[in-house]
Write a protein that holds these residues in place. Structure first.
Motif, PDB file in Angstrom:
ATOM      1  N   TRP B  80       0.819  -1.224   0.000  1.00  0.00           N
ATOM      2  CA  TRP B  80       0.000   0.000   0.000  1.00  0.00           C
ATOM      3  C   TRP B  80       0.843   1.261   0.000  1.00  0.00           C
ATOM      4  O   TRP B  80       0.390   2.303  -0.423  1.00  0.00           O
ATOM      5  N   MET B 292      -3.252  -4.249  -4.681  1.00  0.00           N
ATOM      6  CA  MET B 292      -3.781  -3.685  -3.442  1.00  0.00           C
ATOM      7  C   MET B 292      -4.362  -4.759  -2.516  1.00  0.00           C
ATOM      8  O   MET B 292      -4.327  -4.639  -1.307  1.00  0.00           O
ATOM      9  N   ALA B 559      -6.125   3.021  -2.123  1.00  0.00           N
ATOM     10  CA  ALA B 559      -4.960   2.681  -1.301  1.00  0.00           C
ATOM     11  C   ALA B 559      -4.973   3.476   0.003  1.00  0.00           C
ATOM     12  O   ALA B 559      -4.643   2.944   1.067  1.00  0.00           O
TER      13      ALA B 559
END
Lengths: 66, 567
Positions: B80, B292, B559
């Protein structure tokens, strides 16, 4: 590029899914002991088979357009 | 682990498909562009999945699970913080120059933007590094196969090297990309059930949280230390990684991550294979979406394993200990595969692991043969030859690259400390790279002499910093402090992050200083290579989700949301 990648992906996962599901179905509850009582071969095999069929369907539809 | 016929059939089916794809693509490899850049014909989604998969080698899968056990949720910062922002930057801001300049490789962009010596430095170090990385992949695969299945080391290396050789020799980059896409789905489908069964084992999410609280307390941290990211980074003492928020954000989030994702030809090559500028820009953005969520696939197993080991689970899963009494974190994935998967699923899980080893190797080999052919052979050995000649050279470079990887695998097996030393040297070489690209793309005044001097100075700065500092509790040597110990870092990770920060800063300053003292290139030569001199790239896409800038903004927002959710 000569080959629609969705065809081999679809074919591979349909085949693997079918194999797994059949093995899971034949194996029964004894097989599921490791995976904490879930017959993961059967259920995950079905998931793979559905994914593979969806890929083949997408490839077939794209092919039909040309 | 006891594979049965069904498992071998599943593995065999996969290998048949891999080789089949190579054979089917053989006829479409007519020019060197077909072989090295897939004829620039890949749709964005295929290039995007290959982009993510080329990075998801098996060392990554096994290593991330190990880190998940060792450090907990904070490991997801490598995704992230340490990947997504850089991938968005690459797609939105940098791809117009890579793809738009028609450079065929990252070193070639440096040739166009700066000069021959900067390209040469980058091309040669990159070529050496890829061969060794691919050798390490091969070595790790052979070790794992010996451990899990009792396979012979030599046989494993020969078999996997041959398979990779055949499919790249026949189908070039396209073959590598197609197999990376295949591997992406294999990893997702092979690992998701591991997480599902594992969660059931430790009593669901709530059981996992309770277990991880116990893990944190047992090691003297506050209870949330294994479940939190930024929240425990106020001080290096508060988290098992031993890093603070600043070195995390600057070292990992900025220098290391942008340096890797925005300049490493292994990943950028996948975007250069895209069929249009819009597709090339969308490649890293599409890749960012699964990236992600990968922490839930590759890090969560480690968290589950450590929770089960310390707090207990229904199945009695427990990590083994090494000879020195420390938990063997690298065993997370093999242990869970063997414990949870019945025959059948076991075959699928092993196939996914082998696939990621082979694509990790294939990614390095395809990047190597391209850089070798275009940036070394064509630049220094034979400048003017037919395209057919370069295609043949590329095929031969594939064979040579794989032979060298096999040699590197044996070197690693015999002398593991030589490998540690080489990886350290590569880290020094890579650390300053992003400063060079940043100045090259966004400052028209940056000159070739400046870039070259900056790279050398940045690498030297990384080496000197490493030589002067040491992680707490280590002896001077390969871990640092080989000049003198002037500063102690709370962990090796903190030392790595700061090495990168210093290398970047020195490279930036030296490049600027030398550029100002030397003659810049005329502006008309830099059109298409530098931001301020290039007309803005306008997308022709109407659908919002296909517009790079908007898609990039959405990816970033997601994110940020994940960072906040797991603060």
């Amino acid at each position: 590029m000569g080959l629609d990648i969705r065809i081999p992906i679809g074919a591979l996962f349909s085949l693997l899914g079918g194999l797994l599901a059949a093995y899971g179905l034949a194996g029964g509850p004894a097989l599921a002991r490791r995976s904490l009582g879930i017959n993961i071969d059967l259920w995950w095999g079905l998931v793979l088979a559905v994914f593979g069929a969806a890929m083949l369907l997408l490839a077939w539809r794209a092919g039909g357009r040309h | 682990m006891h594979p049965k016929a069904i498992d071998w059939i599943i593995m065999g089916t996969y290998f048949a498909f891999v080789l089949g794809i190579g054979a089917a693509l053989r006829r479409s490899m007519r020019t060197s562009t077909d072989f090295f850049l897939s004829g620039r014909s890949m749709p964005a989604w295929i290039a995007g999945l290959a982009f993510i998969s080329a990075n998801l080698g098996a060392q990554e899968v096994i290593g991330m699970a190990a880190s998940g056990a060792k450090y907990g949720m904070a490991t997801s910062q490598f995704y992230w913080v340490g990947a997504i922002p850089a991938m968005v930057f690459l797609g939105v801001f940098m791809m117009p120059f890579y793809y738009g300049s028609r450079a065929r490789s990252v070193p070639e962009y440096l040739r166009l933007r700066f000069d021959e010596k900067t390209r040469g430095l980058n091309a040669i170090t990159f070529a050496v590094m890829t061969v060794f990385s691919s050798g390490i992949s091969l070595y790790a695969l052979a070790l794992l196969l010996r451990l899990l299945l009792g396979w012979d080391f030599n046989a494993s290396i020969t078999l996997s090297a041959l398979v990779v050789l055949v499919y790249i020799f026949l189908g070039g980059l396209t073959s590598a990309i197609y197999n990376e896409v295949l591997q992406f789905f294999l990893i997702v489908f092979g690992f998701a059930p591991l997480v599902l069964i594992g969660l059931k084992d430790v009593g669901g999410w709530h059981g996992l949280v309770a277990g991880l609280h116990a893990v944190a307390r047992s090691q003297g941290f506050e209870p949330r230390a294994w479940l939190s990211t930024w929240g425990v980074m106020g001080s290096p003492r508060d988290n098992p990684m031993g890093v603070d928020w600043f070195s995390m954000a600057m070292g990992l989030g900025f220098v290391l991550s942008f340096g890797y994702w925005c300049t490493d030809f292994l990943v950028v090559q996948r975007a250069l294979a895209a069929d249009s500028m819009d597709s090339a820009r969308r490649t890293p953005l599409i890749a960012a979406v699964p990236k992600m969520f990968f922490p839930f696939l590759v890090i969560l197993p480690g968290m589950i394993a450590i929770a089960a080991t310390v707090h207990g689970g229904a199945s009695g899963l427990a990590l083994p200990r090494k000879a020195d009494g420390q938990l063997n974190y690298d065993m997370v994935v093999p242990l869970m595969l063997g414990k949870y998967f019945p025959n059948g699923m076991l075959g699928l899980g092993l196939t996914a692991l082998m696939a990621s080893f082979m694509t990790g190797m294939a990614g390095n080999v395809t990047a190597f043969n391209t850089v070798w052919t275009y940036d070394i052979y064509q630049a220094y050995i034979r400048r003017q030859a037919s395209d057919e000649h370069y295609l043949t050279v590329g095929r031969l470079a594939t064979v040579a690259g794989i032979a060298l990887s096999v040699a590197a695998a044996y070197v690693t097996n015999r002398f593991s400390n030589i490998m540690d030393l080489l990886q350290l040297l590569f880290a020094f070489v890579n650390a300053p790279l992003f400063a060079t690209f940043l100045l090259g793309m966004f400052w028209k005044r940056a000159s070739g002499h400046g870039a070259f001097a900056g790279l050398l100075a940045g690498t030297a700065a990384a080496a000197v910093h490493h030589g002067l500092t040491l992680p707490v509790g280590r002896t001077p040597g390969i871990k640092g402090g080989w000049i003198a110990v002037m500063h102690l870092y709370p962990s090796q990770m903190a030392q790595n992050f700061w090495t990168a920060i210093y290398a970047f800063a020195v490279c930036l300053l030296v490049t600027v200083a030398v550029s100002l003292a030397t003659r810049p290139r005329p502006e008309q030569e830099l059109v298409g290579l530098v931001y301020s001199l290039t007309p803005r790239e306008r997308t022709n896409e109407r659908r919002w989700y296909r517009r790079p800038a908007l898609l990039g903004a959405c990816v970033l927002a997601a994110a940020v949301a994940l960072n906040v959710m797991f603060w």
